[in-house]
Design an enzyme around this catalytic site. Structure first.
Site, mmCIF file in Angstrom:
data_model
loop_
_atom_site.group_PDB
_atom_site.id
_atom_site.type_symbol
_atom_site.label_atom_id
_atom_site.label_comp_id
_atom_site.label_asym_id
_atom_site.label_seq_id
_atom_site.Cartn_x
_atom_site.Cartn_y
_atom_site.Cartn_z
ATOM 1 N N SER A 94 42.054 24.090 39.063
ATOM 2 C CA SER A 94 43.145 24.896 39.617
ATOM 3 C C SER A 94 44.378 24.724 38.766
ATOM 4 O O SER A 94 44.323 24.158 37.666
ATOM 5 C CB SER A 94 43.359 24.542 41.092
ATOM 6 O OG SER A 94 44.149 25.562 41.701
ATOM 7 N N LYS B 241 43.756 26.585 34.807
ATOM 8 C CA LYS B 241 42.751 27.649 34.881
ATOM 9 C C LYS B 241 42.523 28.388 33.560
ATOM 10 O O LYS B 241 41.423 28.865 33.300
ATOM 11 C CB LYS B 241 43.132 28.654 35.971
ATOM 12 C CG LYS B 241 42.886 28.138 37.379
ATOM 13 C CD LYS B 241 43.237 29.208 38.390
ATOM 14 C CE LYS B 241 42.684 28.871 39.754
ATOM 15 N NZ LYS B 241 42.809 29.987 40.700
ATOM 16 N N ASN C 208 37.871 28.966 37.623
ATOM 17 C CA ASN C 208 38.167 28.032 38.724
ATOM 18 C C ASN C 208 36.967 27.150 39.078
ATOM 19 O O ASN C 208 37.082 26.276 39.924
ATOM 20 C CB ASN C 208 38.696 28.762 39.967
ATOM 21 C CG ASN C 208 37.597 29.458 40.754
ATOM 22 O OD1 ASN C 208 36.492 29.681 40.247
ATOM 23 N ND2 ASN C 208 37.888 29.807 41.993
ATOM 24 N N ASP D 31 37.283 33.628 42.786
ATOM 25 C CA ASP D 31 38.241 34.247 43.720
ATOM 26 C C ASP D 31 37.882 35.708 44.023
ATOM 27 O O ASP D 31 37.944 36.152 45.170
ATOM 28 C CB ASP D 31 39.666 34.189 43.161
ATOM 29 C CG ASP D 31 40.287 32.815 43.330
ATOM 30 O OD1 ASP D 31 39.842 32.061 44.217
ATOM 31 O OD2 ASP D 31 41.224 32.487 42.568
ATOM 32 N N GLY E 198 50.073 43.632 42.797
ATOM 33 C CA GLY E 198 50.023 42.299 42.195
ATOM 34 C C GLY E 198 48.970 42.209 41.112
ATOM 35 O O GLY E 198 47.857 42.748 41.253
ATOM 36 N N ALA E 199 49.345 41.543 40.021
ATOM 37 C CA ALA E 199 48.418 41.360 38.885
ATOM 38 C C ALA E 199 48.545 39.944 38.349
ATOM 39 O O ALA E 199 48.439 39.707 37.146
ATOM 40 C CB ALA E 199 48.712 42.395 37.808
#
Ligand code: NAD
Length: 289
Positions: free
Chosen positions: A69, A73, A94, A109, A133-134
């Protein structure tokens, strides 16, 4: 736990900093115990400086693998032997799996996002998604949704540090998948409303709605949600019901979700990569929440 640990127990790590707050050790150790699997999962405080030796220790100690994490990453990628295609597209890892000294990096994810919708009986394949969101979560969601067959994607971002990443995501999705992706400015409210209204699902991966922005949402007008079949998904899971979710419910939408299922399913996907077994997700949900 002590009853389970013996000379054959395989270790799985979590390498990040800070990390003591993580729910992952509780999640995975309870799942191992429930299924009688001989693994142990431990969190290790690892930053960018200590990452190379920590990754090498996966090989040295013959660990089964590790979660990775923040802030590691991206930095972990050159330290691995192979990358799963989705992790390569996302540009982040991850989960690491060790097969006889060969380390492969995955990203789970996006898998967690898609699986959590499947769990709710919602299939977004062949449909249009508007995504706000990106960043880390937004990129993983966009790439996996495109790989899994979402037909059209309108990606919105504000003009901040992630704008270039949003551009990169759109380009990559158009080049490498059958999904048609377009880039939009979050500041253009009319465009944002129009794209949401022509979508099957609206996903917010910005973290707006989470502390310290609990009373904020990018869509505060319920009249924007004029299609009762629209699916609304917020990646935030604390609070359980975000401001966005409240507005969507006020508009009468039936399919409104937080990020809890995604969080559990990204863990379940990593669990499956290490053990080849299905995590007992409902049991773990009960333990964690
Ligand atoms: P990040 O910092 O990598 O990306 C944040 C994104 O939101 C960027 O695109 C940024 O431009 C945008 N953004 C930030 N503030 C904004 C604002 N005020 N208005 C509009 N846009 C804004 O973060 P991340 O790691 O992608 O995490 C984002 C959210 O997703 C967090 O709330 C996190 O908890 C959640 N998350 C959930 C899961 C899950 O399993 N449910 C997994 C990962 C992340």
């Amino acid at each position: 736990m002590t009853e389970r640990i013996d000379g054959h127990t395989l270790l799985i790590g979590l390498m990040a900093y800070p990390i003591r707050h993580s729910m992952s050790p509780t999640m995975h150790n309870n799942a191992f115990a429930k299924l009688g699997l001989n693994y142990a999962y431990l969190a290790f405080e690892v930053d960018n400086d200590t990452l190379p030796s920590a990754i090498q220790s996966i090989r040295t100690l013959d660990m089964r693998g590790s979660n990775i994490s923040m802030p590691n990453k991206q930095k972990v990628i050159p330290l691995l032997d192979k990358l799963d295609p989705a992790a390569e597209m996302v540009g982040a890892v991850n989960t690491v799996v060790n097969d006889d000294g060969i380390l492969t990096g995955y990203t789970t994810d996006g898998i967690g996002f898609m699986k959590s919708l499947d769990d709710e009986g919602i299939d977004i394949r062949g449909q249009k998604m508007t995504l706000a969101g990106a960043g880390g979560a937004g990129t993983a969601i966009a790439v996996q949704a495109a790989l899994d067959g979402v037909k059209e994607m309108s990606i919105f971002n504000q003009h901040d540090a992630e704008w270039e990443n949003a551009k990169r995501n759109v380009k990559l999705i158009n080049e490498k998948t059958d999904c048609h992706a377009t880039l939009h400015e979050l500041e253009d409210r009319d465009d944002f409303k129009k794209e949401i209204q022509s979508s099957f699902i609206y996903t917010d991966s910005t973290g707006v709605g989470m502390k310290p922005l609990e009373d904020k949402t990018l869509v505060d007008d319920p009249s924007w949600f004029n299609n009762p079949d629209l699916v609304v998904f917020d990646t935030v899971y604390a609070p359980r019901e975000t401001k966005l979710m409240k507005v969507a419910k006020q508009a009468g939408l039936k399919h409104v979700f937080n990020g809890l299922g995604m969080m559990l399913e990204q863990g379940a996907a990593a669990f499956k990569l290490w053990t080849n077994k299905d995590m007992p997700v409902d049991y773990i949900r009960h333990i964690l929440f």
